[in-house]
Design a protein around this motif. Structure first.
Motif, PDB file in Angstrom:
ATOM      1  N   MET A   1     -30.879  -1.866 -26.122  1.00 16.03           N
ATOM      2  CA  MET A   1     -31.721  -1.439 -25.895  1.00 16.03           C
ATOM      3  C   MET A   1     -31.558   0.671 -26.096  1.00 16.03           C
ATOM      4  SD  MET A   1     -32.859  -0.652 -21.604  1.00 16.03           S
ATOM      5  CE  MET A   1     -33.600  -3.133 -21.560  1.00 16.03           C
ATOM      6  N   HIS A   2     -32.439   0.728 -26.124  1.00 16.70           N
ATOM      7  CA  HIS A   2     -32.355   2.938 -26.339  1.00 16.70           C
ATOM      8  C   HIS A   2     -32.919   3.129 -25.586  1.00 16.70           C
ATOM      9  CE1 HIS A   2     -33.462   1.400 -30.382  1.00 16.70           C
ATOM     10  NE2 HIS A   2     -32.766   2.635 -31.178  1.00 16.70           N
ATOM     11  N   GLN A   3     -32.398   4.433 -24.890  1.00 19.71           N
ATOM     12  CA  GLN A   3     -32.478   5.888 -23.714  1.00 19.71           C
ATOM     13  C   GLN A   3     -33.344   6.886 -24.279  1.00 19.71           C
ATOM     14  OE1 GLN A   3     -28.952   5.827 -21.450  1.00 19.71           O
ATOM     15  NE2 GLN A   3     -27.681   6.377 -23.452  1.00 19.71           N
ATOM     16  N   THR A   4     -33.756   7.491 -23.525  1.00 21.92           N
ATOM     17  CA  THR A   4     -33.539   8.367 -23.572  1.00 21.92           C
ATOM     18  C   THR A   4     -32.925   9.906 -22.924  1.00 21.92           C
ATOM     19  OG1 THR A   4     -36.152   7.970 -23.514  1.00 21.92           O
ATOM     20  CG2 THR A   4     -35.127  10.456 -23.172  1.00 21.92           C
ATOM     21  N   ILE A   5     -32.547  10.027 -24.179  1.00 19.53           N
ATOM     22  CA  ILE A   5     -30.896  11.331 -24.040  1.00 19.53           C
ATOM     23  C   ILE A   5     -31.368  12.397 -24.852  1.00 19.53           C
ATOM     24  CG2 ILE A   5     -30.369  10.806 -26.072  1.00 19.53           C
ATOM     25  CD1 ILE A   5     -27.465  11.286 -24.791  1.00 19.53           C
ATOM     26  N   ASP A   6     -31.066  13.673 -24.044  1.00 16.64           N
ATOM     27  CA  ASP A   6     -31.093  15.295 -23.899  1.00 16.64           C
ATOM     28  C   ASP A   6     -30.011  15.551 -25.455  1.00 16.64           C
ATOM     29  OD1 ASP A   6     -31.844  17.425 -24.499  1.00 16.64           O
ATOM     30  OD2 ASP A   6     -31.315  18.410 -23.077  1.00 16.64           O
ATOM     31  N   LEU A   7     -29.829  15.121 -26.581  1.00 13.35           N
ATOM     32  CA  LEU A   7     -28.441  15.882 -27.618  1.00 13.35           C
ATOM     33  C   LEU A   7     -28.349  16.819 -26.963  1.00 13.35           C
ATOM     34  CD1 LEU A   7     -29.034  12.810 -30.182  1.00 13.35           C
ATOM     35  CD2 LEU A   7     -27.194  12.234 -28.553  1.00 13.35           C
ATOM     36  N   LYS A   8     -27.311  17.060 -26.965  1.00 15.49           N
ATOM     37  CA  LYS A   8     -26.230  18.138 -26.817  1.00 15.49           C
ATOM     38  C   LYS A   8     -26.101  18.663 -28.476  1.00 15.49           C
ATOM     39  CE  LYS A   8     -22.602  21.737 -25.573  1.00 15.49           C
ATOM     40  NZ  LYS A   8     -21.440  21.510 -23.983  1.00 15.49           N
ATOM     41  N   VAL A   9     -26.204  18.188 -29.731  1.00 19.13           N
ATOM     42  CA  VAL A   9     -25.255  18.394 -30.990  1.00 19.13           C
ATOM     43  C   VAL A   9     -26.370  17.493 -31.518  1.00 19.13           C
ATOM     44  CG1 VAL A   9     -23.294  18.690 -31.934  1.00 19.13           C
ATOM     45  CG2 VAL A   9     -23.162  19.514 -29.613  1.00 19.13           C
ATOM     46  N   LEU A  10     -26.871  18.173 -32.471  1.00 21.00           N
ATOM     47  CA  LEU A  10     -26.787  16.587 -33.582  1.00 21.00           C
ATOM     48  C   LEU A  10     -26.421  17.191 -34.571  1.00 21.00           C
ATOM     49  CD1 LEU A  10     -31.099  17.525 -33.049  1.00 21.00           C
ATOM     50  CD2 LEU A  10     -29.708  15.806 -32.045  1.00 21.00           C
ATOM     51  N   TYR A  11     -25.325  16.352 -34.707  1.00 24.24           N
ATOM     52  CA  TYR A  11     -24.258  16.916 -35.843  1.00 24.24           C
ATOM     53  C   TYR A  11     -24.126  15.711 -35.971  1.00 24.24           C
ATOM     54  CZ  TYR A  11     -21.190  20.236 -37.539  1.00 24.24           C
ATOM     55  OH  TYR A  11     -20.317  21.026 -38.367  1.00 24.24           O
ATOM     56  N   PHE A  12     -24.500  14.404 -36.713  1.00 17.56           N
ATOM     57  CA  PHE A  12     -23.726  13.357 -36.700  1.00 17.56           C
ATOM     58  C   PHE A  12     -23.275  12.508 -38.079  1.00 17.56           C
ATOM     59  CE2 PHE A  12     -28.352  13.330 -35.353  1.00 17.56           C
ATOM     60  CZ  PHE A  12     -28.150  12.638 -34.091  1.00 17.56           C
ATOM     61  N   GLY A  13     -22.875  14.014 -38.816  1.00 15.14           N
ATOM     62  CA  GLY A  13     -21.628  13.632 -40.013  1.00 15.14           C
ATOM     63  C   GLY A  13     -21.975  14.211 -41.313  1.00 15.14           C
ATOM     64  N   THR A  14     -21.340  15.224 -41.815  1.00 15.09           N
ATOM     65  CA  THR A  14     -22.039  15.941 -43.188  1.00 15.09           C
ATOM     66  C   THR A  14     -19.990  16.171 -43.594  1.00 15.09           C
ATOM     67  OG1 THR A  14     -22.121  18.116 -41.489  1.00 15.09           O
ATOM     68  CG2 THR A  14     -23.956  16.703 -42.443  1.00 15.09           C
ATOM     69  N   PRO A  15     -20.467  16.421 -45.021  1.00 13.02           N
ATOM     70  CA  PRO A  15     -18.980  17.101 -45.898  1.00 13.02           C
ATOM     71  C   PRO A  15     -18.149  18.479 -45.615  1.00 13.02           C
ATOM     72  CG  PRO A  15     -21.137  15.869 -47.005  1.00 13.02           C
ATOM     73  CD  PRO A  15     -21.678  16.219 -45.702  1.00 13.02           C
ATOM     74  N   VAL A  16     -16.937  18.324 -45.049  1.00  8.61           N
ATOM     75  CA  VAL A  16     -16.559  19.762 -45.614  1.00  8.61           C
ATOM     76  C   VAL A  16     -16.672  20.413 -46.524  1.00  8.61           C
ATOM     77  CG1 VAL A  16     -14.817  21.032 -44.523  1.00  8.61           C
ATOM     78  CG2 VAL A  16     -15.201  18.739 -42.844  1.00  8.61           C
ATOM     79  N   VAL A  17     -16.933  21.688 -45.685  1.00 14.39           N
ATOM     80  CA  VAL A  17     -16.605  22.393 -47.007  1.00 14.39           C
ATOM     81  C   VAL A  17     -16.132  23.813 -46.840  1.00 14.39           C
ATOM     82  CG1 VAL A  17     -18.499  24.254 -48.656  1.00 14.39           C
ATOM     83  CG2 VAL A  17     -19.066  21.650 -47.558  1.00 14.39           C
ATOM     84  N   LEU A  18     -14.946  25.124 -47.838  1.00 12.15           N
ATOM     85  CA  LEU A  18     -14.918  25.543 -47.146  1.00 12.15           C
ATOM     86  C   LEU A  18     -15.587  26.430 -48.095  1.00 12.15           C
ATOM     87  CD1 LEU A  18     -11.316  24.815 -47.432  1.00 12.15           C
ATOM     88  CD2 LEU A  18     -12.036  26.126 -45.667  1.00 12.15           C
ATOM     89  N   ILE A  19     -16.104  27.255 -47.588  1.00  9.81           N
ATOM     90  CA  ILE A  19     -16.831  29.295 -48.001  1.00  9.81           C
ATOM     91  C   ILE A  19     -15.714  30.049 -48.871  1.00  9.81           C
ATOM     92  CG2 ILE A  19     -18.887  30.514 -48.496  1.00  9.81           C
ATOM     93  CD1 ILE A  19     -19.969  28.385 -46.285  1.00  9.81           C
ATOM     94  N   SER A  20     -15.680  30.420 -49.456  1.00  8.95           N
ATOM     95  CA  SER A  20     -15.276  31.467 -50.379  1.00  8.95           C
ATOM     96  C   SER A  20     -15.880  32.293 -50.401  1.00  8.95           C
ATOM     97  CB  SER A  20     -14.600  31.584 -51.515  1.00  8.95           C
ATOM     98  OG  SER A  20     -13.467  30.184 -50.972  1.00  8.95           O
ATOM     99  N   SER A  21     -15.878  33.805 -49.962  1.00 14.82           N
ATOM    100  CA  SER A  21     -16.939  34.881 -50.550  1.00 14.82           C
ATOM    101  C   SER A  21     -16.148  36.040 -49.683  1.00 14.82           C
ATOM    102  CB  SER A  21     -18.163  34.647 -48.921  1.00 14.82           C
ATOM    103  OG  SER A  21     -17.111  35.352 -47.447  1.00 14.82           O
TER     104      SER A  21
END
Length: 209
Positions: A1-21
């Motif tokens: 069953m789905h529930q309504t939730i006020d998600l604090k973070v929308l961060y479901f999974g992404t690759p880590v990148v080391l940015i050189s600047s």
């Protein structure tokens, strides 16, 4: 069953990148991030406006995106609560961030000379993308910016490439994934995360072995 939730973070999974600047003094800043996505030979990078990386990208207009394998989780975690800014922003200081000038040394990584841009690459990262920044769009709350970058040159180690082709081997390439501030690789939670602790992210009982 789905529930309504006020998600604090929308961060479901992404690759880590080391940015050189490139810093104002000509040294290379190195910063981990995971708000990046690609389409064709262009990408979008989401960065907080208070970061040294964001300032460097605006000023210099170039960077290297070093794609991180799961084996480098410890190096990334060592950079998690560091900043290239000598004047550490107050909100970061309260979370435990500290200024580090030499990020390569702090992470235990090796600088490698780039060919088309001035920031250095990370030798230990098997995939590296030299980029030029083509646009910067502030987000609605003004705390972050979406930078558009065009890939000028890509590098891939032989061990993650399909021989005789211009393709990365999806079996050989195991990216480090950040999912709700936790580190994952091969579908498994790899290690405790300083960033998760700093952001007071809740852990499920099986999240960390």
């Amino acid at each position: 069953m789905h529930q309504t939730i006020d998600l604090k973070v929308l961060y479901f999974g992404t690759p880590v990148v080391l940015i050189s600047s490139r810093n104002p003094d000509g040294t290379t800043n190195l910063a981990p991030m995971s708000s990046a996505w690609w389409l064709g030979h262009e990408c979008v990078l989401g960065l907080g406006n208070s970061s040294q990386t964001a300032a460097n990208l605006r000023r210099e207009g170039e960077c290297v995106l070093n794609l991180v394998p799961s084996t480098l989780v410890a190096a990334v975690d060592r950079l998690a609560l560091t900043t290239g800014r000598a004047d550490v922003p107050a909100h970061k200081a309260t979370m435990g961030y500290r200024h580090v000038a030499d990020k390569f040394r702090a992470a235990g990584l090796t600088p490698q000379q780039s060919q088309l841009v001035r920031p250095q690459r990370v030798e230990e990262c098997p995939i590296q993308l030299e980029c030029t920044v083509t646009a910067a769009h502030p987000l609605s709350d003004l705390s972050a910016t979406a930078f558009h970058a065009k890939v000028l040159r890509a590098y891939a180690e032989e061990r993650v490439s399909i021989p005789g082709t211009a393709y990365v081997d999806p079996v050989a390439w195991d990216p480090l994934i950040m999912k709700f501030c936790e580190f994952f690789g091969g579908g498994e939670n790899l290690a405790e995360s300083r960033l998760a602790a700093a952001w007071e992210m809740p852990h499920s009982p099986a999240a960390v072995s």
